[in-house]
Design an enzyme around this catalytic site. Sequence first.
Site, PDB file in Angstrom:
ATOM      1  N   TYR A   1       1.412  -1.306   0.097  1.00  0.00           N
ATOM      2  CA  TYR A   1      -0.179   0.522   0.161  1.00  0.00           C
ATOM      3  C   TYR A   1       0.785   1.370   0.157  1.00  0.00           C
ATOM      4  O   TYR A   1       2.393   0.759  -0.272  1.00  0.00           O
ATOM      5  CB  TYR A   1      -0.866  -0.154   1.121  1.00  0.00           C
ATOM      6  CG  TYR A   1      -0.916  -0.480   2.205  1.00  0.00           C
ATOM      7  CD1 TYR A   1       0.488   0.370   3.103  1.00  0.00           C
ATOM      8  CD2 TYR A   1      -2.191  -0.455   3.587  1.00  0.00           C
ATOM      9  CE1 TYR A   1       0.542  -0.330   4.329  1.00  0.00           C
ATOM     10  CE2 TYR A   1      -1.791  -0.188   4.770  1.00  0.00           C
ATOM     11  CZ  TYR A   1      -0.901   0.414   5.535  1.00  0.00           C
ATOM     12  OH  TYR A   1      -0.276  -0.107   7.206  1.00  0.00           O
ATOM     13  N   GLU A   2      -0.097   2.526  -0.245  1.00  0.00           N
ATOM     14  CA  GLU A   2       0.443   3.723  -1.037  1.00  0.00           C
ATOM     15  C   GLU A   2       1.982   3.234  -1.586  1.00  0.00           C
ATOM     16  O   GLU A   2       3.140   4.255  -1.156  1.00  0.00           O
ATOM     17  CB  GLU A   2       2.137   4.103   0.952  1.00  0.00           C
ATOM     18  CG  GLU A   2       0.998   4.210   2.010  1.00  0.00           C
ATOM     19  CD  GLU A   2      -0.040   5.930   1.590  1.00  0.00           C
ATOM     20  OE1 GLU A   2       0.131   6.718   0.393  1.00  0.00           O
ATOM     21  OE2 GLU A   2      -1.459   5.863   2.682  1.00  0.00           O
TER      22      GLU A   2
END
Lengths: 591, 591
Positions: free
Chosen positions: B438-439
């Site tokens: 994620y990110e």
Amino acid sequence: MTYRAPINDMLLSLNHGAGLQAALKAGHYGDFDADMTAQVLEEAGRFASEVLAPLNTVGDRNGIKLADNKVTTAPGWPDAYQRWTAAGWNGVSGPEAFGGQGLPLAVNAACTEIWASSNIAFGLCPLLTLSAIEALDAHGSDELKNIYLEKLVTGEWTGTMQLTEPQAGSDVGALRSRAERQADGSYRVFGTKIFITYGDHDMTDNIVHFVLARLPDAPAGTKGISLFLIPKFLVNADGSLGARNDIYASGVEHKLGMHASPTCTMTMGDTGGAIGYLIGEENRGMLCMFTMMNQARLGVGLEGVGIADRAYQQALAFAQERKQGRGIGSKTDGMDPIMVHPDVKRMLMQMRSLTAASRTICYATAVALDIAARSPDAKVRTEAAARGALLTPIAKAFSTDIGNEVTSLGVQIHGGMGFIEETGAAQHYRDARITAIYEGTNGIQAIDLVTRKLAAGGGAAVWALLDELNGIVKRVEGSNDPAFGTTGAKLRDAVDALERSSKWLLEKMASAPNDALAGATPYMRLFASALGGCMLANEAMAARDGEGDSARYVSVARFFAENIAVQAGSLERTVMDSAEAVLAADSALLG
Amino acid sequence: MTYRAPINDMLLSLNHGAGLQAALKAGHYGDFDADMTAQVLEEAGRFASEVLAPLNTVGDRNGIKLADNKVTTAPGWPDAYQRWTAAGWNGVSGPEAFGGQGLPLAVNAACTEIWASSNIAFGLCPLLTLSAIEALDAHGSDELKNIYLEKLVTGEWTGTMQLTEPQAGSDVGALRSRAERQADGSYRVFGTKIFITYGDHDMTDNIVHFVLARLPDAPAGTKGISLFLIPKFLVNADGSLGARNDIYASGVEHKLGMHASPTCTMTMGDTGGAIGYLIGEENRGMLCMFTMMNQARLGVGLEGVGIADRAYQQALAFAQERKQGRGIGSKTDGMDPIMVHPDVKRMLMQMRSLTAASRTICYATAVALDIAARSPDAKVRTEAAARGALLTPIAKAFSTDIGNEVTSLGVQIHGGMGFIEETGAAQHYRDARITAIYEGTNGIQAIDLVTRKLAAGGGAAVWALLDELNGIVKRVEGSNDPAFGTTGAKLRDAVDALERSSKWLLEKMASAPNDALAGATPYMRLFASALGGCMLANEAMAARDGEGDSARYVSVARFFAENIAVQAGSLERTVMDSAEAVLAADSALLG
């Protein structure tokens, strides 16, 4: 998506990378018919796709249940197991005298990969039965063989291996289960075992437990351990099932993965002791267990290969389907499949090449064990046995290490979806994790490689292998095929690094054994990188010399050489330079 | 065992490895009082050990529940969150004008590690609030700031970031949620978002959603995206809560890990559209999101450091306690703790040194961002901003990659117990896995590093950093301290490899961009290996020059150099030699 066995890759690996064809030509396999291999694998692949693969998610979601000391497996599992035995899959390499097909281990190794790939938690059950068969066949009395062996070979009954106790894991010699001699020649066994795979289940009407225990007058440590056969239900003289024996599943573990495979705590002796029968001689149980463990270690290595290939197939399908972003210079309208992105290609190639290398290492181990058992020539048998012994820890440790790496890459390629259980990528990641631990942790495999397998005969088995690897490197260098890129140079460096590291370790084994132990794990990786790289190049050259599509095998070999084998040089430096920092670790860790 | 923040290691890393002390001396931090750092970390460590760590297992086992579009968190979580805000932890680095303490990001970075280490699923909630604060503070109108900013800074309300849609993951520009202008200057937003962390929960009475959507007349792609603030409950003029807004959690994901953190599908527009307020300008939403993402990426990197340290602490305790086998030359009676075995020492050192290196890389990123925001000198600010931009993808990708590696080693050290969920080692392994995704996946971080951060100003930020690293290497070489072993030589090779690879990639970016992209991931690892190795050596030298115990830091730096930094040479070869095999992958993968 379902699972499809990669038959072409497996056959190339088996016949050329692992040397089955050469061994056949040399006559080591007697009258075994090579054409059967492809047919068996095709059939195994079909059975796996149709019966086993669809139950993989079912097993993970439902897990198993324990109630009243009885384990219930997931819906569909008992039925699948019936189909498994009915189709004869349990006895592929089992002794023909006891209902097996007597096919080479190498063929069964490919089948084992297929079972693990389609449904690793299911495939684990027959894997343990196989080890039990091995021990009983090699060390059991004729009487025990007559009662139990055929049932195990056909899979009508399953087998368990019971070593571990809370205080005795890697250190088997610390076990405390005790056995008392009975007047009739049988024994009564008391104690608790943990982590017993398929210790109980509802797929067969009997289970044959192979249990290590200690006699009252036994010496301490591993020299005082005996092996007992303990049936779940006693067997009457006419072969029918008799009384329930005093061995019960008293607990099951809640695990990271392999949810469908029951991991049981087994209790013996609540009602007078479990009736057991000695296998081999008293206090010689470790010898029998070693027989079981070698095959089991190769089997676990094949689990690593299988789960890696399954994760690869799934990631590849996702990368072809999922559209995000656009490739540089893309002419399409809208988004491209993520497979166009070089970084995704890199991950897929890493998955594919690591899987292919570990596959061939495992198959080559099986071929060596076959030759050791089958060749009419005693010298050939001895050398093959040494080769098999050398390759076993590498097959186990490298394949399961890469099983973790490849399933992790599979999650990564799925992006956010990889973290969602529904996708299935995460299950492979979870299921794979135990394979680097059980049947001897990979650290123990690395220590076995250095202290026993490398050390045997002053490195004789390693020097013999290096000769062959050097031959492969020469042929790659001599091929002048630009498609190989820098493969030849990379493999040359890797094989040289392996040779130097092996010599260094042999010397340290004598002068500073802890220095050698400190380098065991990087040496294991170095060994597999050089070995796997040469094997892949060897099979790529065979593909090129044959008919069919060879470009893909050359690409895979090249990728492995330039990305994995290339690490051999730095691993060599780690083996030789880092012992001091490792051994001085207490100051860093406990400060 | 509970969690204990490694305060001494953190302070050494922050002050010396990451350069906080030098930045303070140079006056970049204005009147910030350095003595406060230790005090804040001590307090944070206490809060984490007492309040957060005990809830980590509770959260994993209970997970969250969704019913009637409402998410209920695990027992004890709402109370812990109240204590969190009451103690002021939400606002450590928040703006003082809105209730924050205004401390440096570097100090909050160390705190963020502590939260992630003690309870990663809990710490994730304020991490996202922090990003929301950042975007609102930088781009929001005064009116919106007056209503929402203080509530977010104190943590009375939490924030979410809503980018992802089923067809728009890494490719944010593909999103379809739509916003319609209203006569009163507000907007109505319609659409569905997925993977929204803490999209709903019961820990606060309001949630402030930051949502990307598209206006009817917006251009295609990322240039047509606007950012909206959408409160769960509308806020009345007097600050009290008004009507429920039309944004609901309509589903939650069943995930591999982070069970206590709700991952929601959010539905907007079932009853007329969610009322939203524009942040920044129309169609400039990506700019605002980039502001949020940079901090969030560093935050995720710190999650990697934190989970790695937690796994390390647990594995170390286990290795000291669990007895199996005997060390070579052991004089004890009976079994030794497994920590005596060199292979276990190796695993622990690998865990410790990878964690330490990633920690300092993350802290150094925070120091650079601090200087970029705080220095009175414009040139210093510009250079620091470039440094921060360069280090951010490395901080994110390397720290989370090693988070996976270190938690896997943690499982391995536990042996069979590691696979049993009860032990807790497996939870860290599961929880860590999302951080590399994620990110921005780590592949995207590597591409960002090569195509934007390396490429900026012809490599200016990299050359400036290399100057510093060369200075460190010279000091190690000049130290003539035998305890460093071959550290100097290994770091010299690694830094040289980094320089050559950087030049090669810059050249390829112009001539053959896909070749550069193919090498992005190995380059990222190479960069972190050289950088982390130099940073650890630097802090070891600082420890040696100070009072206190320095032997442990020298050992850690040496281990990293001889085991991790030493891989730089082979990574360089992979960057330069393997593009052809990567780009030709289709033939190998699709055959």
